[in-house]
Design a protein around this motif. Structure first.
Motif, PDB file in Angstrom:
ATOM      1  N   CYS A  34     -18.613   3.609 -12.662  1.00 20.44           N
ATOM      2  CA  CYS A  34     -18.284   5.161 -12.857  1.00 20.44           C
ATOM      3  C   CYS A  34     -19.876   6.350 -11.818  1.00 20.44           C
ATOM      4  CB  CYS A  34     -18.063   5.941 -14.442  1.00 20.44           C
ATOM      5  SG  CYS A  34     -19.249   5.948 -14.622  1.00 20.44           S
ATOM      6  N   SER A  36     -21.839   7.870 -13.626  1.00 17.77           N
ATOM      7  CA  SER A  36     -21.529   8.846 -14.360  1.00 17.77           C
ATOM      8  C   SER A  36     -22.279   8.451 -15.561  1.00 17.77           C
ATOM      9  CB  SER A  36     -20.364   9.744 -13.758  1.00 17.77           C
ATOM     10  OG  SER A  36     -18.867   9.433 -14.436  1.00 17.77           O
ATOM     11  N   PHE A 303     -11.403   0.558 -40.169  1.00 17.97           N
ATOM     12  CA  PHE A 303     -11.515   1.625 -39.059  1.00 17.97           C
ATOM     13  C   PHE A 303     -10.602   2.330 -39.649  1.00 17.97           C
ATOM     14  CE2 PHE A 303      -9.575   2.785 -35.187  1.00 17.97           C
ATOM     15  CZ  PHE A 303     -10.423   4.467 -35.015  1.00 17.97           C
ATOM     16  N   PHE A 304      -9.788   1.925 -39.818  1.00 17.20           N
ATOM     17  CA  PHE A 304      -7.963   2.403 -40.346  1.00 17.20           C
ATOM     18  C   PHE A 304      -8.833   2.874 -41.463  1.00 17.20           C
ATOM     19  CE2 PHE A 304      -5.756   0.481 -37.324  1.00 17.20           C
ATOM     20  CZ  PHE A 304      -4.979   1.457 -36.608  1.00 17.20           C
TER      21      PHE A 304
ATOM     22  N   ASP B  19     -12.262   9.037 -32.408  1.00 18.36           N
ATOM     23  CA  ASP B  19     -11.885   8.123 -33.653  1.00 18.36           C
ATOM     24  C   ASP B  19     -10.479   8.245 -33.930  1.00 18.36           C
ATOM     25  OD1 ASP B  19     -13.893   6.190 -34.664  1.00 18.36           O
ATOM     26  OD2 ASP B  19     -15.255   8.007 -35.328  1.00 18.36           O
ATOM     27  N   TYR B  22      -8.193   7.450 -31.659  1.00 15.66           N
ATOM     28  CA  TYR B  22      -7.773   5.388 -31.125  1.00 15.66           C
ATOM     29  C   TYR B  22      -7.255   5.249 -32.203  1.00 15.66           C
ATOM     30  CZ  TYR B  22      -9.469   0.409 -29.930  1.00 15.66           C
ATOM     31  OH  TYR B  22     -10.007  -0.836 -29.848  1.00 15.66           O
ATOM     32  N   ARG B  23      -7.001   5.853 -33.269  1.00 14.61           N
ATOM     33  CA  ARG B  23      -6.597   4.956 -34.372  1.00 14.61           C
ATOM     34  C   ARG B  23      -5.187   5.554 -34.368  1.00 14.61           C
ATOM     35  NH1 ARG B  23     -10.709   7.708 -37.908  1.00 14.61           N
ATOM     36  NH2 ARG B  23     -11.754   6.166 -38.658  1.00 14.61           N
ATOM     37  N   LEU B  26      -4.074   2.782 -31.992  1.00 13.25           N
ATOM     38  CA  LEU B  26      -3.460   1.213 -32.440  1.00 13.25           C
ATOM     39  C   LEU B  26      -2.525   1.306 -32.954  1.00 13.25           C
ATOM     40  CD1 LEU B  26      -7.448   0.316 -32.898  1.00 13.25           C
ATOM     41  CD2 LEU B  26      -5.866  -1.216 -31.192  1.00 13.25           C
ATOM     42  N   MET B  40     -12.845  -5.151 -30.163  1.00 21.59           N
ATOM     43  CA  MET B  40     -12.649  -3.342 -30.327  1.00 21.59           C
ATOM     44  C   MET B  40     -13.843  -2.392 -30.055  1.00 21.59           C
ATOM     45  SD  MET B  40     -10.830  -3.283 -34.046  1.00 21.59           S
ATOM     46  CE  MET B  40      -9.906  -1.392 -33.771  1.00 21.59           C
ATOM     47  N   VAL B  41     -14.637  -2.313 -30.004  1.00 25.39           N
ATOM     48  CA  VAL B  41     -15.823  -1.432 -29.015  1.00 25.39           C
ATOM     49  C   VAL B  41     -16.195  -1.192 -28.493  1.00 25.39           C
ATOM     50  CG1 VAL B  41     -18.621  -0.806 -29.484  1.00 25.39           C
ATOM     51  CG2 VAL B  41     -17.547  -2.122 -31.177  1.00 25.39           C
ATOM     52  N   ALA B  44     -13.683   1.065 -27.777  1.00 25.70           N
ATOM     53  CA  ALA B  44     -13.637   2.030 -27.968  1.00 25.70           C
ATOM     54  C   ALA B  44     -13.716   3.295 -26.907  1.00 25.70           C
ATOM     55  CB  ALA B  44     -13.794   2.424 -29.504  1.00 25.70           C
ATOM     56  N   GLU B  45     -14.675   2.561 -26.656  1.00 29.49           N
ATOM     57  CA  GLU B  45     -15.839   2.848 -24.829  1.00 29.49           C
ATOM     58  C   GLU B  45     -14.903   2.782 -24.246  1.00 29.49           C
ATOM     59  OE1 GLU B  45     -18.675   4.656 -24.777  1.00 29.49           O
ATOM     60  OE2 GLU B  45     -19.118   3.918 -27.301  1.00 29.49           O
ATOM     61  N   ARG B  48     -13.815   6.962 -25.032  1.00 27.10           N
ATOM     62  CA  ARG B  48     -14.296   8.211 -24.246  1.00 27.10           C
ATOM     63  C   ARG B  48     -14.245   8.095 -22.416  1.00 27.10           C
ATOM     64  NH1 ARG B  48     -19.438   9.525 -26.075  1.00 27.10           N
ATOM     65  NH2 ARG B  48     -19.119   7.987 -27.795  1.00 27.10           N
ATOM     66  N   THR B  49     -13.819   7.342 -21.735  1.00 25.07           N
ATOM     67  CA  THR B  49     -13.343   7.575 -20.473  1.00 25.07           C
ATOM     68  C   THR B  49     -12.706   8.619 -20.112  1.00 25.07           C
ATOM     69  OG1 THR B  49     -14.942   5.206 -20.044  1.00 25.07           O
ATOM     70  CG2 THR B  49     -14.395   6.149 -18.025  1.00 25.07           C
ATOM     71  N   THR B  52     -12.975  12.114 -21.412  1.00 24.22           N
ATOM     72  CA  THR B  52     -13.549  12.544 -20.506  1.00 24.22           C
ATOM     73  C   THR B  52     -12.121  12.892 -19.576  1.00 24.22           C
ATOM     74  OG1 THR B  52     -15.414  11.321 -21.923  1.00 24.22           O
ATOM     75  CG2 THR B  52     -15.611  12.914 -19.505  1.00 24.22           C
ATOM     76  N   PRO B  58     -17.103  15.375 -16.273  1.00 26.70           N
ATOM     77  CA  PRO B  58     -17.281  14.426 -15.052  1.00 26.70           C
ATOM     78  C   PRO B  58     -17.390  12.902 -15.208  1.00 26.70           C
ATOM     79  CG  PRO B  58     -19.230  14.827 -16.615  1.00 26.70           C
ATOM     80  CD  PRO B  58     -17.675  15.463 -17.563  1.00 26.70           C
ATOM     81  N   HIS B  59     -16.483  12.452 -14.020  1.00 28.17           N
ATOM     82  CA  HIS B  59     -16.365  11.158 -14.047  1.00 28.17           C
ATOM     83  C   HIS B  59     -16.245  10.550 -12.877  1.00 28.17           C
ATOM     84  CE1 HIS B  59     -11.801  11.412 -12.491  1.00 28.17           C
ATOM     85  NE2 HIS B  59     -12.374  11.930 -12.905  1.00 28.17           N
ATOM     86  N   ASN B  60     -16.154   9.147 -12.123  1.00 31.48           N
ATOM     87  CA  ASN B  60     -16.078   9.413 -11.400  1.00 31.48           C
ATOM     88  C   ASN B  60     -14.673   8.305 -10.350  1.00 31.48           C
ATOM     89  OD1 ASN B  60     -17.791  10.082  -8.541  1.00 31.48           O
ATOM     90  ND2 ASN B  60     -19.713   9.092  -9.501  1.00 31.48           N
ATOM     91  N   TYR B  61     -13.952   8.032 -11.139  1.00 27.21           N
ATOM     92  CA  TYR B  61     -12.868   6.621 -10.622  1.00 27.21           C
ATOM     93  C   TYR B  61     -12.131   8.572  -9.323  1.00 27.21           C
ATOM     94  CZ  TYR B  61     -13.607   3.762 -14.403  1.00 27.21           C
ATOM     95  OH  TYR B  61     -13.995   3.637 -15.930  1.00 27.21           O
TER      96      TYR B  61
END
Ligand SMILES: Cc1cc2nc3c(=O)[nH]c(=O)nc-3n(C[C@H](O)[C@H](O)[C@H](O)COP(=O)(O)OP(=O)(O)OC[C@H]3O[C@@H](n4cnc5c(N)ncnc54)[C@H](O)[C@@H]3O)c2cc1C
Ligand code: HEM
Lengths: 323, 122
Positions: A34, A36, A303-304, B19, B22-23, B26, B40-41, B44-45, B48-49, B52, B58-61
């Protein structure tokens, strides 16, 4: 302008230029996405020099501590030597001691090679020199120990585990790469409750993390759960008991899926048993290790149950696909 | 002029939304299978994208990236407009749960909606 060294070559970085742009300009293409700071595809590691704080925004604490940064967000203020995210050095160590912890788990202690620094809970990749077979094993020792300790579970037909269990002898030398992994304790938030849960030899890194947290002065409650299919898979019960007796903030509980239940142990699936025991997990910092399917199950259940994904650190002991 | 991203509270709001969003995703059997990666981590990231972008950050997609990034989901896993609607609904209720006002929610949903043709490879 600060220099950037990568794989033995030094490149100049112009004013206001990012590491990613500078290397691209020199024809060195790092993985990127990305541009960014969102996708983390261009995550690299500074092995010399300190990356600017802005280039670490959004990374998890253990990565920051290991000087990982995002090349696309990094306008360096000082010279940096960088490496790709998974680069690690090779070391050689001598077997000091081998002892069986139960019918299928052997403890191996190795000399700690000079210059080898790690965080309790990280893993190393042991190497069988004869055929270059490599497998990951987590460290149960902590930085204060003058040896490295791993716990090896014998896997039926397993090439490396059986060799380590039966062939590797005391005083023999063995090579390894590492350390790797970011399932470890980072200082700060000393009063935060910690949940450490693992199956089988997943106890090894958790034992290290618990001792590391205590040594770092962690004051919040530390709940350690050791799960196993049956009672015969448990080990280190007296070590855990002693550790808990010496440190009031630590509680250790065994959890057995089936068969005889040792006194004081929980029974049933570990994810449900833990949630039953602890209730709401909001605010917990969570460390999970061991059998991959169970680690994934716990990740999801915890998490849940309220734990934040940002606060869950996991090392699934996934096995190498056959072939 | 303040941007949508600033109005909604920037990166701090993205962090607060990850959180709960994502909850919800899922926990929704209709769409959860798309997100059940081994890691899962990492998944989860990706939220974020996603957040955002939806918050106008800001992103570059490009649209083409969105098309490429979801193509395998459309053609191999049957991602369709109803799944898309579910994600928008989760986005909406996540923001409402965080106390974001209706007008701002509408702006965020409009940003996400604008990617529909690309995401679904229409
Ligand atoms: C990050 C990480 C940390 C690890 N830490 C440890 C540790 O601290 N202690 C430890 O004992 N192991 C640990 N492991 C697992 C270890 O790396 C090896 O995968 C394991 O020892 C088996 O290797 P092997 O060469 O003996 O078996 P292989 O020769 O690779 O496998 C033999 C056969 O057994 C199957 N198999 C392998 N493992 C299992 C299993 N667990 N359950 C069921 N079937 C299996 C394989 O599919 C194959 O068919 C860790 C793995 C990872 C990824
Ligand atoms: C609403 C508009 C959407 C936007 C703006 C969007 C945005 C994104 C972005 C930016 C990524 C890439 C993340 C990265 O690589 O870091 C991504 C990946 C992904 N998206 Fe979406 N998305 C949308 C809708 C959907 C829907 C409706 C689904 C499924 C129900 C979905 C499922 C996924 C999955 C599974 C991935 C990961 C793909 C992979 O890693 O293979 N997305 N999305």
């Amino acid at each position: 302008m600060p220099d950037i060294s990568f794989e033995g070559i030094t490149y100049d970085c112009a004013a206001d230029e990012t590491v990613l742009d500078s290397l691209t300009r020199h024809g060195v293409l790092l993985p990127s996405g990305c541009r960014s700071g969102s996708c983390h595809a261009c995550k690299v590691k500074a092995i010399k020099g300190k990356p600017p704080v802005a280039s670490q925004a959004g990374l998890r604490e253990p990565l920051k501590e290991q000087n990982y940064f995002l090349a696309c967000m990094c306008k360096p203020d000082e010279a940096l030597e960088i490496a790709l995210a998974d680069a690690s050095d090779k070391y050689s160590a001598t077997v000091i001691e081998k002892s069986w912890l139960n019918d299928t788990v052997v403890r191996i202690r190795l000399t700690r090679p000079e210059g080898f620094n790690y965080r309790a809970g990280q893993f190393i990749n042991l190497l069988r020199t004869s055929d270059q077979l490599a497998r990951s094993y987590s460290l149960a020792s902590i930085e204060g120990d003058d040896f490295l300790e791993v716990h090896i579970k014998r896997v039926p037909e397993g090439r490396m585990s059986n060799w380590l269990c039966d062939e590797l002898q005391q005083d023999q030398e063995i090579s390894f790469f590492g350390p790797s992994g970011s399932c470890f304790y980072v200082q700060g938030k000393a009063e935060q409750p910690l949940l450490l849960a693992g199956t089988g030899t997943g106890l090894a890194p958790l034992y290290g993390i618990a001792r590391d947290a205590i040594r770092a002065g962690h004051t919040g409650p530390i709940q350690l759960f050791h799960a196993s299919h049956g009672a015969e898979g448990l080990y280190y019960s007296s070590e855990l008991e002693q550790l808990a007796a010496a440190h009031a903030q630590l509680t250790c509980t065994a959890c057995v899926l089936q068969g005889d239940i040792p006194e004081g142990a929980l029974s049933g699936a570990v994810d449900a048993a833990v949630v039953n025991r602890l209730g709401d997990l909001a605010g917990y910092r969570v460390f999970l290790c061991g059998d991959a399917p169970v680690v994934e199950l716990m990740q999801r259940s915890f998490f849940f149950a309220g734990a934040s994904m940002q606060d869950i650190y996991a090392d699934a002991f996934s096995f190498t696909p056959a072939g | 002029m303040t941007t949508l991203f600033e109005k909604i509270g920037g990166q701090a709001s993205v962090n607060a939304a990850i959180d709960p969003f994502y909850r919800r995703v899922l926990g929704d059997p209709y769409v959860s299978r798309f997100f059940e990666g081994v890691d899962m981590v990492k998944q989860a990231e990706k939220q974020r994208t996603f957040l955002t972008m939806a918050f106008g950050g800001p992103h570059n997609y490009s649209g083409l990236d969105m098309r490429k990034g979801h193509k395998h989901l459309v053609h191999e896993m049957g991602l369709n407009g109803t799944h898309f609607d579910h994600i928008l609904a989760h986005l909406r209720s996540t923001l409402a749960g965080l106390g974001v006002g209706e007008a701002l929610i509408a702006e965020v949903v409009a940003v996400a909606e604008s990617t529909r043709a690309d995401v679904l490879d229409l």
